[in-house]
Design a protein around this motif. Structure first.
Motif, PDB file in Angstrom:
ATOM      1  N   ASP A  40      -7.657   6.619  -5.226  1.00  0.00           N
ATOM      2  CA  ASP A  40      -6.562   5.892  -4.920  1.00  0.00           C
ATOM      3  C   ASP A  40      -6.642   4.333  -5.154  1.00  0.00           C
ATOM      4  O   ASP A  40      -7.410   3.943  -4.577  1.00  0.00           O
ATOM      5  N   ILE A  41      -5.861   3.710  -5.929  1.00  0.00           N
ATOM      6  CA  ILE A  41      -5.850   2.311  -6.371  1.00  0.00           C
ATOM      7  C   ILE A  41      -4.676   1.615  -5.431  1.00  0.00           C
ATOM      8  O   ILE A  41      -3.844   1.828  -5.692  1.00  0.00           O
ATOM      9  N   SER A  42      -5.061   0.600  -4.787  1.00  0.00           N
ATOM     10  CA  SER A  42      -3.962  -0.455  -4.003  1.00  0.00           C
ATOM     11  C   SER A  42      -3.441  -1.054  -5.211  1.00  0.00           C
ATOM     12  O   SER A  42      -3.900  -2.076  -5.870  1.00  0.00           O
ATOM     13  N   ASP A  43      -1.940  -1.110  -5.281  1.00  0.00           N
ATOM     14  CA  ASP A  43      -1.516  -1.904  -6.198  1.00  0.00           C
ATOM     15  C   ASP A  43      -0.715  -3.038  -5.619  1.00  0.00           C
ATOM     16  O   ASP A  43      -0.514  -3.202  -4.451  1.00  0.00           O
ATOM     17  N   ALA A  44      -1.042  -4.185  -6.589  1.00  0.00           N
ATOM     18  CA  ALA A  44      -0.697  -5.356  -5.922  1.00  0.00           C
ATOM     19  C   ALA A  44       0.901  -5.766  -5.864  1.00  0.00           C
ATOM     20  O   ALA A  44       1.544  -4.752  -6.729  1.00  0.00           O
ATOM     21  N   ARG A  45       1.466  -6.614  -5.672  1.00  0.00           N
ATOM     22  CA  ARG A  45       2.868  -6.742  -5.647  1.00  0.00           C
ATOM     23  C   ARG A  45       3.250  -7.246  -6.909  1.00  0.00           C
ATOM     24  O   ARG A  45       2.896  -8.028  -7.451  1.00  0.00           O
ATOM     25  N   ARG A  46       4.384  -6.701  -7.271  1.00  0.00           N
ATOM     26  CA  ARG A  46       4.740  -6.936  -8.652  1.00  0.00           C
ATOM     27  C   ARG A  46       5.321  -8.505  -8.723  1.00  0.00           C
ATOM     28  O   ARG A  46       5.271  -9.054  -9.651  1.00  0.00           O
ATOM     29  N   ASN A  69       0.839  -1.240   0.159  1.00  0.00           N
ATOM     30  CA  ASN A  69      -0.014   0.010  -0.031  1.00  0.00           C
ATOM     31  C   ASN A  69       0.860   1.250  -0.084  1.00  0.00           C
ATOM     32  O   ASN A  69       0.343   2.338   0.269  1.00  0.00           O
ATOM     33  N   GLU A  70       2.143   1.404  -0.373  1.00  0.00           N
ATOM     34  CA  GLU A  70       2.845   2.254  -0.348  1.00  0.00           C
ATOM     35  C   GLU A  70       2.251   3.310  -1.590  1.00  0.00           C
ATOM     36  O   GLU A  70       2.487   4.474  -1.447  1.00  0.00           O
ATOM     37  N   LYS A  71       2.069   2.731  -2.609  1.00  0.00           N
ATOM     38  CA  LYS A  71       1.672   3.537  -3.608  1.00  0.00           C
ATOM     39  C   LYS A  71       0.358   4.718  -3.390  1.00  0.00           C
ATOM     40  O   LYS A  71       0.327   5.905  -4.046  1.00  0.00           O
ATOM     41  N   THR A  72      -0.216   4.377  -2.519  1.00  0.00           N
ATOM     42  CA  THR A  72      -1.630   5.195  -2.096  1.00  0.00           C
ATOM     43  C   THR A  72      -1.188   5.803  -0.681  1.00  0.00           C
ATOM     44  O   THR A  72      -1.993   6.485  -0.299  1.00  0.00           O
ATOM     45  N   GLY A  73       0.212   5.891  -0.444  1.00  0.00           N
ATOM     46  CA  GLY A  73       0.517   6.650   0.862  1.00  0.00           C
ATOM     47  C   GLY A  73      -0.340   5.903   2.136  1.00  0.00           C
ATOM     48  O   GLY A  73      -0.605   6.721   3.124  1.00  0.00           O
ATOM     49  N   CYS A  74      -0.579   4.840   2.414  1.00  0.00           N
ATOM     50  CA  CYS A  74      -1.312   3.921   3.195  1.00  0.00           C
ATOM     51  C   CYS A  74      -2.585   4.626   3.595  1.00  0.00           C
ATOM     52  O   CYS A  74      -2.962   4.770   4.709  1.00  0.00           O
ATOM     53  N   LYS A  75      -3.459   5.192   2.452  1.00  0.00           N
ATOM     54  CA  LYS A  75      -4.716   5.871   2.840  1.00  0.00           C
ATOM     55  C   LYS A  75      -5.779   5.064   2.269  1.00  0.00           C
ATOM     56  O   LYS A  75      -6.924   5.313   2.679  1.00  0.00           O
ATOM     57  N   ALA A  76      -5.636   3.944   1.408  1.00  0.00           N
ATOM     58  CA  ALA A  76      -6.688   3.123   0.971  1.00  0.00           C
ATOM     59  C   ALA A  76      -6.468   1.774   1.424  1.00  0.00           C
ATOM     60  O   ALA A  76      -5.517   1.248   1.761  1.00  0.00           O
ATOM     61  N   ARG A  77      -7.944   1.319   1.488  1.00  0.00           N
ATOM     62  CA  ARG A  77      -7.834  -0.190   1.964  1.00  0.00           C
ATOM     63  C   ARG A  77      -7.904  -1.094   0.713  1.00  0.00           C
ATOM     64  O   ARG A  77      -8.794  -0.858   0.004  1.00  0.00           O
ATOM     65  N   GLU A  78      -7.374  -2.178   0.807  1.00  0.00           N
ATOM     66  CA  GLU A  78      -7.483  -3.119  -0.339  1.00  0.00           C
ATOM     67  C   GLU A  78      -8.784  -4.171  -0.073  1.00  0.00           C
ATOM     68  O   GLU A  78      -8.842  -4.922   1.116  1.00  0.00           O
ATOM     69  N   LEU A  79      -9.469  -4.571  -1.271  1.00  0.00           N
ATOM     70  CA  LEU A  79     -10.638  -5.603  -0.995  1.00  0.00           C
ATOM     71  C   LEU A  79     -10.107  -6.824  -1.683  1.00  0.00           C
ATOM     72  O   LEU A  79      -9.771  -6.513  -3.013  1.00  0.00           O
TER      73      LEU A  79
END
Length: 925
Positions: free
Chosen positions: A404-410, A103-113
């Motif tokens: 903001d979109i939670s990015d998955a691990r590459r 969740n670094e891409k969103t600055g730890c502000k969004a929650r991943e479903l």
């Protein structure tokens, strides 16, 4: 049909105070969820017991925004293991795991479903949480889970195969194909259809009470369809759609109320509570009005017993709920304990996990040939695939979002981007020749993460190009890169859009200067991208609009771009009538900001193109656009003044009927320091009121003075009755005849007499005296500035203290006369004036500027005598009209009247008239 399965928490390895695992049993916008103890030992585990033995089809996890586990494993069991019940030796069977992004891409502000498909039978589900992702917010190394949702079928649903066979038979006779895309997404034709009302996102967005009502109405809708009551079903469908919006709004209010309570702003919390109650009451009243709501639906969801949300048509719907282990009663834990990390109340939202794999749903563990791509991994180490667009899914979890979109691990990405289509190959042929098909395929990929990676790879490639590269190769690479940037600017995914802007900025500010390419290449970059960027300023997403507008402003100020004057020429293009509101507002805002930054010099902005654009914008249908146009015109007027007026209609009453033009012209007046119409009206009204007030005061003063004069007159008559004898004076003797000698009674001594010059005449009635004062009296004059009649002896004092233009005069310290302030410095510097003597030694004439003997009588001799003032125009006029005066008469007139008085410094004009009594009052003063 799969549906939502209720569950209870059997055990957990631990929790932080106020964040028990039992919080997971409730789905609502304000739930806190489970949180592990601080500095806990990993792994952490939670065991859930479902209310019935079921076949799990889908699991949904809502992760915390910064307390994120790196990996979550899933285990299932038919019964509790031996450490729960010593006589049962059943072990948990491992299903697999899922990885969560950091969740670094969103600055730890969004929650991943996170959503995964599984196929496993059991009644107990165990979740194992591994080491947390490290970030600056998670200072206690905790992991958390906000919510979990289980969707499945009853495992004892024996009629499932019969139902499927019966549906196939019906489809066969009706001529329907089970693969018919027209039937996709319809729950009536698919046995594995999952209702959107069972989705975790539904409950996490919806107010719980409204969500319960929606489910009840959905059951009624299905019953109405079965009974072929289609009109009623249509009404219920519309009611459900409206209620979903209502529930989301109430959910936002609830979150805002909770945040207000956390901040101890109880006034705001009370306001939100009242707002919710009022809005809920209005909605329920509308539902009752349309016969859609009754008392049964008003039961609060939390007042209902915990049970699975089984469909009314399901055989297990009437099955009694199995007995569950005795659990401790839920403590009164603080529901408001979880802080919102730098979030506004309205930003409490879910972020859907993007699709990164094309793996088929996980097969049952008993399948000897599991269909997975990671075949090289051991069976127990295979990952559970993230949810993708599943056949028949009614609510497709989107691949991208404007938020903001939670990015998955590459590391979790499998495979390569799909090959380019024939259309894409033709379209990007030139870019493929320069950049290669792999990179271009990534930029065209349907998965947004590949598109972003392609832009990052392209940026790295451009930065690493050596300085000595041939110019032709550099230009070809730049043009191919601009082609991909232009395409990426149109992307709806925020991260891809932002990556395209970073790449464009790097090309203009680093790549072109580094390789010393010409301005033509910079112009190519700007001309190819600025139209698309301007289009994005009209996007429906406010965040994208602001980002695009800010970048255009930043790019216009690049020293490489400013000299080209390209961007201003686009901003002054006339607004299209059918353009979007956001686009028009953004264009006007950009124009206003860049005008302040660049001006109208050599920037591409000119008075002509800016004013033509702004005047045309005054006719736009949107108020904000017209308001900004007015502001731009006023700013232009501050800089260019009169040249702006050429582009506007004349300032007359017809033009000012338009409120915009009235605002513009009044703004011009303020800029010039002139009073506006409203101010002028206010001043005229105030002046009229002041004049009326002064007139009343003067009348009152004159009446008082008249009374005093009568008393003095009576005293004078009494004293002079014995002393005055009738004498016939020769006119040339210079002495005035007494009143008795002239045949004038004592009580009428002052009648027909000018109290200033002493002249007596039968024509000196009230009107005659006013005319005499106004035109002929040698002791008086008219002020050239205020047109008042004043005594010549007090003219200087009048100009300095009483005249309407007194602020424009100053007093010379040498001659003691009134001089215009503008001329006073020069007047004093040249010393041309005749110095004045003290008042006790001499009088000073303001007409001829000469000093003469002191005293009141000396004024008459100076102003009326033939050897006196040469600048008294009234005396000159009389001398020219009657050069031979009768000395006797003159002397008699001078002797008969009282001496000149300086008290009457201001005489009313003939328009107002001067009565006989008022002239006597002046004499008294």
């Amino acid at each position: 049909m799969p549906h939502k399965i209720g569950f209870v928490v059997v055990s957990s390895s631990g929790h932080e105070d106020g964040f028990s695992a039992r919080e997971l049993m409730i789905h609502a916008p304000t739930v806190s969820g489970w949180r592990s103890p601080r500095f806990c030992q990993f792994p952490q585990e939670i065991v859930l017991q479902m209310v019935e033995r079921c076949r799990i089809r889908k699991l949904q996890l809502l992760a915390h925004q910064y307390m994120i586990s790196s990996k979550i494993e899933f285990y299932i069991s038919e019964s509790l293991p031996e450490y729960f019940a010593p006589y049962q030796a059943e072990r948990f069977r491992r299903l697999g795991y899922v990885s969560l992004c950091d969740n670094e891409k969103t600055g730890c502000k969004a929650r991943e479903l996170k959503s995964v498909y599984v196929d496993a039978v059991g009644q107990f589900l165990k979740l194992i949480f591994h080491q947390n992702h490290v970030n600056k917010y998670n200072i206690y190394n905790q992991v958390a889970l906000v919510a979990i949702n289980i969707i499945g079928d009853p495992a004892d649903f024996s009629d499932e195969s019969n139902t499927a066979s019966r549906e196939k038979l019906i489809d066969h006779y009706l001529g329907h194909n089970s693969e018919d895309p027209a039937l996709e997404g319809t729950y009536a034709r698919k046995s594995d259809y999952i209702s959107p009302l069972d989705d975790l996102a539904f409950d996490m967005y919806q107010d719980p009470e409204v969500a319960q009502i929606i489910r009840k109405l959905d059951e009624r809708k299905r019953e109405a369809v079965q009974k072929e009551r289609y009109d009623y079903a249509k009404k219920l469908k519309q009611a459900i759609a409206d209620l979903q919006k209502v529930g989301e709004r109430l959910g936002r209010y609830e979150v805002e109320k909770r945040c207000a309570v956390e901040k101890e702003d109880y006034d705001l919390a009370k306001e939100k509570k009242q707002q919710m109650e009022q809005y809920r009451a209005e909605v329920y009243e509308q539902l009752e009005l349309h016969s859609l709501l009754d008392a049964e639906l008003m039961r609060r969801p939390f007042d209902l017993p915990l049970q699975p949300l089984a469909r009314s048509g399901s055989p297990c719907h009437q099955k009694p709920m199995p007995s569950l282990p005795q659990l401790e009663e839920r403590g009164t834990e603080n529901q408001f304990a979880e802080p919102f990390l730098q979030e506004k109340p309205s930003s409490y939202s879910l972020t859907i996990s993007p699709q990164h794999s094309a793996v088929d749903p996980l097969l049952p563990a008993t399948d000897p040939h599991p269909k997975i791509n990671a075949e090289s991994l051991p069976y127990d180490e295979r990952p559970l695939p993230a949810i993708r667009k599943h056949y028949g899914e009614a609510v497709v979890e989107p691949e991208m979002s404007n938020a903001d979109i939670s990015d998955a691990r590459r590391g979790g990405m499998l495979g390569e981007p799909e090959p380019l289509t024939e259309k894409a190959l033709r379209e990007a042929s030139s870019a493929i020749d320069v950049l290669g098909e792999t990179l271009v395929a990534g930029a065209y990929c349907k998965t947004w993460s590949y598109r972003e990676d392609a832009l990052l790879a392209l940026s790295k490639k451009l930065m690493e190009m050596p300085v000595g590269t041939p110019k032709e190769d550099l230009k070809n690479t730049l043009r191919a890169s601009v082609f991909l940037v232009r395409r990426a600017i149109k992307d709806i995914v925020t991260s891809v859009f932002q990556a395209s802007l970073k790449l464009l900025k790097m090309i203009i500010t680093q790549y072109i200067p580094k390789h010393k390419l010409s301005k033509l290449e910079t112009a190519h970059c700007v001309e190819r991208t600025i139209p698309v960027l301007l289009t994005r300023t009209g996007d429906s997403s406010a965040r994208l609009r602001v980002t695009a507008a800010n970048f255009i402003q930043e790019m216009a100020l690049f020293k490489e771009v400013t000299s080209l004057q390209i961007i201003p020429s686009y901003l002054v293009q006339p607004l299209k009538a059918n353009s979007s509101v956001h686009l028009a507002m953004s264009q006007m805002g950009l124009l206003a900001r860049l005008l302040k930054d660049l001006g109208t010099g050599s920037s591409g902005f000119t008075i002509d193109n800016v004013m033509k654009f702004s005047v045309s914008a005054l006719e736009h249908r949107v108020y904000e656009v017209r308001e900004t146009a007015v502001r731009i015109i006023l700013d232009m007027y501050r800089q260019h003044q009169a040249s702006i007026l050429e582009y506007l209609p004349p300032d007359d009453s017809n033009t000012r009927r338009n409120i915009l033009y009235k605002t513009i012209f009044e703004g011009f007046a303020k800029i010039d320091g002139r009073p506006t119409d409203a101010e002028m009206r206010a001043r005229r009204k105030a002046a009229t009121e002041e004049a009326e007030k002064q007139k009343k005061e003067e009348i009152k003063a004159l009446q008082g003075q008249l009374a005093a004069l009568k008393e003095i007159q009576a005293e004078v008559q009494e004293k002079e009755s014995d002393a005055v004898k009738p004498k016939n004076q020769d006119i040339q003797g210079g002495k005035a005849a007494p009143a008795e000698a002239l045949g004038i009674p004592d009580e009428h001594y002052l009648d027909n007499l000018c109290i200033f010059c002493g002249e007596r005449s039968e024509s000196f009635t009230e009107e005659g005296l006013d005319l005499h004062y106004w035109k002929h009296c040698l002791m008086l004059t008219r002020c050239d500035h205020c047109k008042q009649v004043v005594e010549i002896s007090s003219l200087t004092e009048h100009l300095l203290t009483e005249c309407d233009e007194k602020d424009g005069f100053g007093k010379c310290y040498r001659c003691s006369e009134a001089v215009f302030k503008e001329e006073l410095p020069r007047h004093i510097k040249h010393k041309d004036c005749n110095p004045a003597k003290p008042e006790k030694l001499a009088n000073r004439c303001p007409l001829c500027h000469e000093n003469f003997s002191p005293g009141e009588e000396a004024w008459k001799a100076h102003l009326m005598g033939p050897a006196g003032c040469t600048m008294n125009l009234r005396k000159t006029h009389i001398l020219q009209k009657a050069p031979a005066l009768q000395p006797g008469k003159s002397s008699a007139v001078a002797a008969s009247g009282p001496s000149g008085s300086k008290a009457g410094s201001k005489i009313p004009t003939p328009k107002g008239g001067l009565s006989k009594s008022s002239s006597r009052t002046h004499a008294k003063r």
